[in-house]
Motif scaffolding. Sequence first.
Motif, PDB file in Angstrom:
ATOM      1  N   LYS A 190      33.050  19.528 -26.088  1.00  0.00           N
ATOM      2  CA  LYS A 190      33.451  19.854 -24.719  1.00  0.00           C
ATOM      3  C   LYS A 190      32.803  18.892 -23.728  1.00  0.00           C
ATOM      4  CE  LYS A 190      34.306  24.749 -25.622  1.00  0.00           C
ATOM      5  NZ  LYS A 190      33.978  26.150 -25.260  1.00  0.00           N
ATOM      6  N   ASP A 191      31.608  18.388 -24.080  1.00  0.00           N
ATOM      7  CA  ASP A 191      30.892  17.413 -23.257  1.00  0.00           C
ATOM      8  C   ASP A 191      30.268  16.372 -24.166  1.00  0.00           C
ATOM      9  OD1 ASP A 191      30.924  18.546 -20.380  1.00  0.00           O
ATOM     10  OD2 ASP A 191      30.307  20.272 -21.606  1.00  0.00           O
ATOM     11  N   ILE A 192      30.201  15.134 -23.669  1.00  0.00           N
ATOM     12  CA  ILE A 192      29.621  14.051 -24.460  1.00  0.00           C
ATOM     13  C   ILE A 192      29.073  12.996 -23.513  1.00  0.00           C
ATOM     14  CG2 ILE A 192      31.578  12.448 -24.702  1.00  0.00           C
ATOM     15  CD1 ILE A 192      29.405  13.702 -27.609  1.00  0.00           C
ATOM     16  N   ASN A 193      28.020  12.303 -23.934  1.00  0.00           N
ATOM     17  CA  ASN A 193      27.452  11.234 -23.124  1.00  0.00           C
ATOM     18  C   ASN A 193      28.428  10.066 -23.029  1.00  0.00           C
ATOM     19  OD1 ASN A 193      25.783   8.479 -23.204  1.00  0.00           O
ATOM     20  ND2 ASN A 193      24.606  10.000 -22.050  1.00  0.00           N
ATOM     21  N   ARG A 194      28.717   9.649 -21.800  1.00  0.00           N
ATOM     22  CA  ARG A 194      29.720   8.611 -21.578  1.00  0.00           C
ATOM     23  C   ARG A 194      29.337   7.288 -22.243  1.00  0.00           C
ATOM     24  NH1 ARG A 194      33.297   8.019 -16.622  1.00  0.00           N
ATOM     25  NH2 ARG A 194      34.364   6.036 -16.931  1.00  0.00           N
ATOM     26  N   ASP A 195      28.085   6.847 -22.077  1.00  0.00           N
ATOM     27  CA  ASP A 195      27.661   5.566 -22.641  1.00  0.00           C
ATOM     28  C   ASP A 195      27.712   5.584 -24.166  1.00  0.00           C
ATOM     29  OD1 ASP A 195      27.218   4.582 -20.106  1.00  0.00           O
ATOM     30  OD2 ASP A 195      25.086   5.061 -20.106  1.00  0.00           O
ATOM     31  N   GLN A 196      27.336   6.710 -24.762  1.00  0.00           N
ATOM     32  CA  GLN A 196      27.368   6.829 -26.224  1.00  0.00           C
ATOM     33  C   GLN A 196      28.801   6.704 -26.738  1.00  0.00           C
ATOM     34  OE1 GLN A 196      26.026  10.634 -27.668  1.00  0.00           O
ATOM     35  NE2 GLN A 196      26.274  10.072 -29.827  1.00  0.00           N
ATOM     36  N   LEU A 197      29.718   7.387 -26.088  1.00  0.00           N
ATOM     37  CA  LEU A 197      31.117   7.335 -26.508  1.00  0.00           C
ATOM     38  C   LEU A 197      31.703   5.943 -26.294  1.00  0.00           C
ATOM     39  CD1 LEU A 197      33.656   8.695 -27.540  1.00  0.00           C
ATOM     40  CD2 LEU A 197      34.100   9.549 -25.224  1.00  0.00           C
ATOM     41  N   GLU A 198      31.354   5.315 -25.169  1.00  0.00           N
ATOM     42  CA  GLU A 198      31.886   3.977 -24.891  1.00  0.00           C
ATOM     43  C   GLU A 198      31.385   2.966 -25.914  1.00  0.00           C
ATOM     44  OE1 GLU A 198      32.847   1.136 -21.056  1.00  0.00           O
ATOM     45  OE2 GLU A 198      31.343   2.730 -20.850  1.00  0.00           O
ATOM     46  N   ASP A 199      30.139   3.101 -26.350  1.00  0.00           N
ATOM     47  CA  ASP A 199      29.614   2.205 -27.388  1.00  0.00           C
ATOM     48  C   ASP A 199      30.402   2.351 -28.686  1.00  0.00           C
ATOM     49  OD1 ASP A 199      27.677   1.136 -25.769  1.00  0.00           O
ATOM     50  OD2 ASP A 199      26.058   2.419 -26.494  1.00  0.00           O
ATOM     51  N   ILE A 200      30.705   3.574 -29.057  1.00  0.00           N
ATOM     52  CA  ILE A 200      31.469   3.826 -30.284  1.00  0.00           C
ATOM     53  C   ILE A 200      32.856   3.202 -30.188  1.00  0.00           C
ATOM     54  CG2 ILE A 200      32.605   5.648 -31.627  1.00  0.00           C
ATOM     55  CD1 ILE A 200      30.133   7.406 -30.974  1.00  0.00           C
ATOM     56  N   ILE A 201      33.511   3.397 -29.062  1.00  0.00           N
ATOM     57  CA  ILE A 201      34.870   2.859 -28.875  1.00  0.00           C
ATOM     58  C   ILE A 201      34.856   1.336 -28.853  1.00  0.00           C
ATOM     59  CG2 ILE A 201      36.783   2.680 -27.233  1.00  0.00           C
ATOM     60  CD1 ILE A 201      36.697   5.362 -28.706  1.00  0.00           C
ATOM     61  N   SER A 202      33.915   0.748 -28.129  1.00  0.00           N
ATOM     62  CA  SER A 202      33.912  -0.709 -27.950  1.00  0.00           C
ATOM     63  C   SER A 202      33.515  -1.458 -29.217  1.00  0.00           C
ATOM     64  CB  SER A 202      32.973  -1.093 -26.800  1.00  0.00           C
ATOM     65  OG  SER A 202      31.643  -0.691 -27.072  1.00  0.00           O
ATOM     66  N   ASN A 203      32.864  -0.783 -30.169  1.00  0.00           N
ATOM     67  CA  ASN A 203      32.465  -1.432 -31.417  1.00  0.00           C
ATOM     68  C   ASN A 203      33.587  -1.491 -32.449  1.00  0.00           C
ATOM     69  OD1 ASN A 203      29.822  -2.124 -30.707  1.00  0.00           O
ATOM     70  ND2 ASN A 203      29.022  -0.114 -31.285  1.00  0.00           N
ATOM     71  N   GLU A 204      34.733  -0.895 -32.141  1.00  0.00           N
ATOM     72  CA  GLU A 204      35.875  -0.921 -33.057  1.00  0.00           C
ATOM     73  C   GLU A 204      36.804  -2.098 -32.731  1.00  0.00           C
ATOM     74  OE1 GLU A 204      36.444   1.091 -35.671  1.00  0.00           O
ATOM     75  OE2 GLU A 204      34.585   2.178 -35.299  1.00  0.00           O
ATOM     76  N   ASN A 205      37.549  -2.526 -33.725  1.00  0.00           N
ATOM     77  CA  ASN A 205      38.535  -3.601 -33.557  1.00  0.00           C
ATOM     78  C   ASN A 205      39.903  -2.960 -33.309  1.00  0.00           C
ATOM     79  OD1 ASN A 205      39.888  -6.100 -33.612  1.00  0.00           O
ATOM     80  ND2 ASN A 205      40.166  -5.985 -35.832  1.00  0.00           N
ATOM     81  N   TRP A 206      40.276  -2.788 -32.060  1.00  0.00           N
ATOM     82  CA  TRP A 206      41.515  -2.090 -31.701  1.00  0.00           C
ATOM     83  C   TRP A 206      42.698  -3.050 -31.694  1.00  0.00           C
ATOM     84  CZ3 TRP A 206      41.507   3.107 -31.370  1.00  0.00           C
ATOM     85  CH2 TRP A 206      40.267   3.744 -31.226  1.00  0.00           C
ATOM     86  N   THR A 207      43.694  -2.752 -32.522  1.00  0.00           N
ATOM     87  CA  THR A 207      44.916  -3.558 -32.615  1.00  0.00           C
ATOM     88  C   THR A 207      46.145  -2.659 -32.495  1.00  0.00           C
ATOM     89  OG1 THR A 207      45.028  -3.380 -35.034  1.00  0.00           O
ATOM     90  CG2 THR A 207      43.773  -5.236 -34.116  1.00  0.00           C
ATOM     91  N   TYR A 208      47.308  -3.286 -32.349  1.00  0.00           N
ATOM     92  CA  TYR A 208      48.536  -2.506 -32.187  1.00  0.00           C
ATOM     93  C   TYR A 208      49.731  -3.244 -32.772  1.00  0.00           C
ATOM     94  CZ  TYR A 208      49.431  -5.720 -28.288  1.00  0.00           C
ATOM     95  OH  TYR A 208      49.619  -6.857 -27.525  1.00  0.00           O
ATOM     96  N   ASP A 209      50.755  -2.463 -33.092  1.00  0.00           N
ATOM     97  CA  ASP A 209      52.072  -3.022 -33.364  1.00  0.00           C
ATOM     98  C   ASP A 209      53.118  -2.101 -32.762  1.00  0.00           C
ATOM     99  OD1 ASP A 209      52.796  -0.904 -35.088  1.00  0.00           O
ATOM    100  OD2 ASP A 209      53.436  -2.228 -36.713  1.00  0.00           O
TER     101      ASP A 209
END
Length: 247
Positions: free
Chosen positions: A175-194
Amino acid sequence: MNKLTQESNSYIINSKKPFNPISRFNPVSLKESFDFAYDMSFGRVGEHRDHRTGGSHKRENGEIFINTFQGKLAEFSIYEIFKSHGMDIPKPDLEKYDLGAWDTCDFDIDGIKLAVKSTKHFGQLLLLETKDWNNKGEYLPNKDSDNDIYNYFILVRISPEGDSLMKRHRMWYSKDINRDQLEDIISNENWTYDSPGYISNMELVEIINNQFILPKGSMLNGKTKMDAENYYIQAGDMHDINGLFKK
């Protein structure tokens, strides 16, 4: 267009397209999508529904965040694709709406309205909740405006799978999460699309009238239970997105 193979209450995909990444997302698109999704979930600046039309599953903020993030990334992917082809396309809407309000369409290019739908990188279906549409292919929430007809529907697939990412970090039910912690997790992934392709409004009407329906409670490929009733079209039956630029 092919209907899914039905075996009792199970529906099996039979017309596929493999995931073929077009590009990585640029850092600006990732950042703006993250900020939007966080504010529309954990940040409580705007608000998204916690359930689908006709569905009964209630989403917590962790699930709302990743669904919203994936959806906004899909819009940015189409923005990036169209810009790379020299098309004049507006930037994705980043306004944070209150519950019960939303943007009229994903993109409006000289009166041509585009709806962008997202799914996981292994997804093979464009799904539209049946309660949102009539048999003329009109979007019922916008029925009293001039934005009830989308000319084209584009499917975008995103990698990695956001649901698994959130569950792996035990954030899915948060329901709640630390913004910086979540952003680090997201930014460390290689996001691609098709994009496996698109369909027209005329083809949506054909799908509706020919009852291309996944019932609520049915099992997709024998393992995924459908939370709401949906119209569908398989990725293998969609038109190549490059054909859309000519239109």
